[in-house]
Design a protein around this motif. Structure first.
Motif, PDB file in Angstrom:
ATOM      1  N   LEU A 118       0.843  -1.188   0.000  1.00 22.40           N
ATOM      2  CA  LEU A 118       0.000   0.000   0.000  1.00 22.40           C
ATOM      3  C   LEU A 118       0.882   1.243   0.000  1.00 22.40           C
ATOM      4  N   ILE A 119       0.507   2.239  -0.788  1.00 23.72           N
ATOM      5  CA  ILE A 119       1.210   3.522  -0.786  1.00 23.72           C
ATOM      6  C   ILE A 119       0.246   4.602  -0.305  1.00 23.72           C
ATOM      7  N   ASP A 120       0.664   5.353   0.704  1.00 20.45           N
ATOM      8  CA  ASP A 120      -0.109   6.471   1.271  1.00 20.45           C
ATOM      9  C   ASP A 120      -1.581   6.110   1.480  1.00 20.45           C
ATOM     10  N   PRO A 121      -1.865   5.071   2.258  1.00 19.28           N
ATOM     11  CA  PRO A 121      -3.264   4.647   2.428  1.00 19.28           C
ATOM     12  C   PRO A 121      -4.067   5.608   3.313  1.00 19.28           C
ATOM     13  N   VAL A 122      -5.110   6.190   2.739  1.00 17.07           N
ATOM     14  CA  VAL A 122      -6.030   7.066   3.469  1.00 17.07           C
ATOM     15  C   VAL A 122      -7.436   6.530   3.237  1.00 17.07           C
ATOM     16  N   PHE A 123      -8.011   5.917   4.269  1.00 17.52           N
ATOM     17  CA  PHE A 123      -9.339   5.326   4.163  1.00 17.52           C
ATOM     18  C   PHE A 123     -10.390   6.119   4.936  1.00 17.52           C
ATOM     19  N   SER A 124      -9.981   7.115   5.709  1.00 13.00           N
ATOM     20  CA  SER A 124     -10.923   7.906   6.501  1.00 13.00           C
ATOM     21  C   SER A 124     -11.818   8.753   5.606  1.00 13.00           C
ATOM     22  N   ASP A 125     -12.945   9.195   6.158  1.00  8.50           N
ATOM     23  CA  ASP A 125     -13.885  10.014   5.397  1.00  8.50           C
ATOM     24  C   ASP A 125     -13.344  11.407   5.120  1.00  8.50           C
ATOM     25  N   ARG A 126     -12.460  11.904   6.001  1.00 10.51           N
ATOM     26  CA  ARG A 126     -11.923  13.248   5.830  1.00 10.51           C
ATOM     27  C   ARG A 126     -10.404  13.242   5.931  1.00 10.51           C
ATOM     28  N   ALA A 127      -9.759  14.072   5.105  1.00  6.54           N
ATOM     29  CA  ALA A 127      -8.315  14.284   5.190  1.00  6.54           C
ATOM     30  C   ALA A 127      -8.089  15.414   6.181  1.00  6.54           C
ATOM     31  N   SER A 128      -8.141  15.087   7.457  1.00 10.41           N
ATOM     32  CA  SER A 128      -8.211  16.111   8.492  1.00 10.41           C
ATOM     33  C   SER A 128      -7.864  15.490   9.836  1.00 10.41           C
ATOM     34  N   PRO A 129      -7.449  16.297  10.816  1.00  9.02           N
ATOM     35  CA  PRO A 129      -7.258  15.759  12.169  1.00  9.02           C
ATOM     36  C   PRO A 129      -8.582  15.396  12.826  1.00  9.02           C
ATOM     37  N   HIS A 158       4.990  11.224   3.018  1.00  9.04           N
ATOM     38  CA  HIS A 158       5.182  12.298   3.995  1.00  9.04           C
ATOM     39  C   HIS A 158       3.995  12.296   4.949  1.00  9.04           C
ATOM     40  N   ASN A 159       4.035  13.162   5.955  1.00 20.19           N
ATOM     41  CA  ASN A 159       3.087  13.001   7.054  1.00 20.19           C
ATOM     42  C   ASN A 159       1.854  13.897   7.002  1.00 20.19           C
ATOM     43  N   HIS A 160       1.534  14.516   5.880  1.00 24.40           N
ATOM     44  CA  HIS A 160       0.316  15.314   5.799  1.00 24.40           C
ATOM     45  C   HIS A 160      -0.927  14.426   5.870  1.00 24.40           C
ATOM     46  N   TYR A 161      -2.044  15.003   6.301  1.00 24.20           N
ATOM     47  CA  TYR A 161      -3.227  14.211   6.603  1.00 24.20           C
ATOM     48  C   TYR A 161      -3.812  13.491   5.390  1.00 24.20           C
ATOM     49  N   ASP A 162      -3.584  14.006   4.196  1.00 28.86           N
ATOM     50  CA  ASP A 162      -4.111  13.331   3.011  1.00 28.86           C
ATOM     51  C   ASP A 162      -3.170  12.253   2.497  1.00 28.86           C
ATOM     52  N   HIS A 163      -2.091  11.982   3.248  1.00 28.73           N
ATOM     53  CA  HIS A 163      -1.148  10.924   2.868  1.00 28.73           C
ATOM     54  C   HIS A 163      -0.820   9.980   4.025  1.00 28.73           C
ATOM     55  N   LEU A 164      -0.879  10.479   5.240  1.00 28.62           N
ATOM     56  CA  LEU A 164      -0.646   9.654   6.421  1.00 28.62           C
ATOM     57  C   LEU A 164      -1.882   9.765   7.306  1.00 28.62           C
ATOM     58  N   ASP A 165      -2.673   8.706   7.332  1.00 26.20           N
ATOM     59  CA  ASP A 165      -3.960   8.689   8.007  1.00 26.20           C
ATOM     60  C   ASP A 165      -3.862   7.833   9.267  1.00 26.20           C
ATOM     61  N   LYS A 166      -3.957   8.482  10.412  1.00 23.30           N
ATOM     62  CA  LYS A 166      -3.795   7.798  11.696  1.00 23.30           C
ATOM     63  C   LYS A 166      -4.757   6.621  11.841  1.00 23.30           C
ATOM     64  N   ALA A 167      -6.033   6.841  11.529  1.00 25.18           N
ATOM     65  CA  ALA A 167      -7.025   5.777  11.695  1.00 25.18           C
ATOM     66  C   ALA A 167      -6.699   4.567  10.825  1.00 25.18           C
ATOM     67  N   SER A 168      -6.241   4.816   9.607  1.00 27.32           N
ATOM     68  CA  SER A 168      -5.885   3.704   8.717  1.00 27.32           C
ATOM     69  C   SER A 168      -4.669   2.945   9.236  1.00 27.32           C
ATOM     70  N   ILE A 169      -3.659   3.677   9.703  1.00 23.86           N
ATOM     71  CA  ILE A 169      -2.447   3.027  10.214  1.00 23.86           C
ATOM     72  C   ILE A 169      -2.771   2.169  11.429  1.00 23.86           C
ATOM     73  N   LYS A 170      -3.654   2.636  12.304  1.00 29.37           N
ATOM     74  CA  LYS A 170      -3.977   1.878  13.512  1.00 29.37           C
ATOM     75  C   LYS A 170      -4.654   0.557  13.178  1.00 29.37           C
TER      76      LYS A 170
END
Length: 362
Positions: A118-129, A158-170
């Motif tokens: 997976l590359i830069d997986p963001v599955f959350s509904d929002r690219a936001s904190p 990189h660690n911006h919210y639209d590329h590094l998603d905390k909920a997805s990583i957890k």
């Protein structure tokens, strides 16, 4: 309406302040040495070409613009075409080549000779904190996180919210063998529960030989940060993946700069380049490319086929949602560049990439 926007702005800013003040202190998992390939001093990373910092007045003007400028056609008026993907669909794919699925924005699922990356997986509904405010998805992911097979590697640019998603990583940390991240991002992952032995950090030009081929982390012109006080404390960059038969490039986020030509000379030619094409604006032209510059980056990289990414999922700028597609198609035709624009969720093979498909015009 103006008063409402100002009130909303104040609420969001106060919420951000509360959130960021309570951010976990970044773990010093792997201390960053001053002798990095990326410029680094005073505990911050820098681009090879120095950026002109925004003044307070410039930043204030941008905030005013953000909350007062009327946006036009920045969200789709069509239903985004989406191919749902099941675990069975993935398992029946052959193991003798490289398969690829665009999941949305810059999130990519690869099947690399039988391994799932997976590359830069963001599955959350929002690219936001938050999940109550911030850019909301135009479409759902083609597959749920829980339905994914065991993942061999997760690569983060990189660690911006639209590329590094905390909920997805957890969620992914329990089913992923290895996380490949820029220097400093390991601290975030450890704070979120990822075991340290699963994490490999990368400097610019650092390489890793895997069972399926070479992975390298290359420079981009961007920045990092997830809250107040951590600006540029972690590195940013692009990914090169070279198997015995294929070579692909994933840009992450970047302004146009000479580094693309350097990467092309060192690792090119590439069968496929996945290039950021979206979220650009004259107010931040040095950190996000215009579509015409994205095409030039592909040419610099010695790419054969270009796949525009970083578009079609979130509203992150002032341009229309389809402007990246319209402009990159026009420029690719002018420069005789081959584009591949598969719908989200469509499974494609690196050896049989679909041609230009203008799905955004439906």
């Amino acid at each position: 309406m103006f008063v409402i926007k100002i009130v909303v702005a104040v609420i969001v800013i106060l919420g951000l302040a509360v959130y960021f003040v309570n951010l976990n202190i970044k773990s010093k998992v792997n201390p960053i040495e001053e002798t990095t390939s990326a410029p680094y001093h005073n505990a911050k990373f820098y681009n090879t070409a120095p950026r002109i910092p925004m003044s307070f007045s410039d930043m204030a003007a941008l905030w005013v613009r953000f909350f007062t400028e009327k946006k036009v056609d920045t969200t789709p008026d069509i239903s985004i075409p989406l191919h749902t993907v099941s675990r069975t669909d993935l398992e029946v794919l052959s193991k003798d080549t490289l398969h690829l699925i665009k999941l949305g924005h810059s999130s990519i699922l690869l099947k690399v000779y039988g391994e799932y990356w997976l590359i830069d997986p963001v599955f959350s509904d929002r690219a936001s904190p938050f999940q109550f405010a911030g850019p909301k998805r135009f479409h759902q992911p083609p597959i749920n996180l829980e339905d994914l097979p065991p993942i061999d590697k997760v690569l983060i640019s990189h660690n911006h919210y639209d590329h590094l998603d905390k909920a997805s990583i957890k969620v992914l940390q329990a089913k992923t063998q290895q996380f490949l991240v820029p220097k400093g991002v390991d601290g975030d992952l450890v704070n979120w529960g990822v075991e340290i032995h699963k994490i490999t950090t990368f400097d610019w030009w650092q390489e890793l030989q895997t069972n399926q081929g070479l992975v390298a982390f290359t420079p981009t012109q961007h920045f990092s940060g997830r809250g107040m006080g951590d600006g540029n404390a972690t590195l940013w960059g692009a990914w090169v993946i070279k198997t015995p038969q294929e070579s692909i490039f994933f840009s992450g986020d970047s302004g146009y700069f000479s580094g693309f030509k350097q990467t092309g000379e060192k690792y090119g030619p590439f069968d496929l380049t996945m290039i950021e094409t979206g979220a650009y604006d004259e107010d931040w032209a040095d950190i996000h490319m215009k579509p015409e510059e994205s095409v030039q980056a592909h040419i610099d990289l010695q790419g054969k086929v270009m796949m525009p990414i970083h578009n079609g999922t979130f509203d992150l700028a002032f341009h229309t949602w389809h402007d990246p597609f319209d402009r990159v198609v026009a420029e690719s035709e002018r420069r005789n560049v081959t584009l591949s624009t598969p719908e989200f969720g469509r499974i494609v093979s690196i050896n049989n990439l679909p041609p230009l498909t203008p799905w955004w015009n439906k």
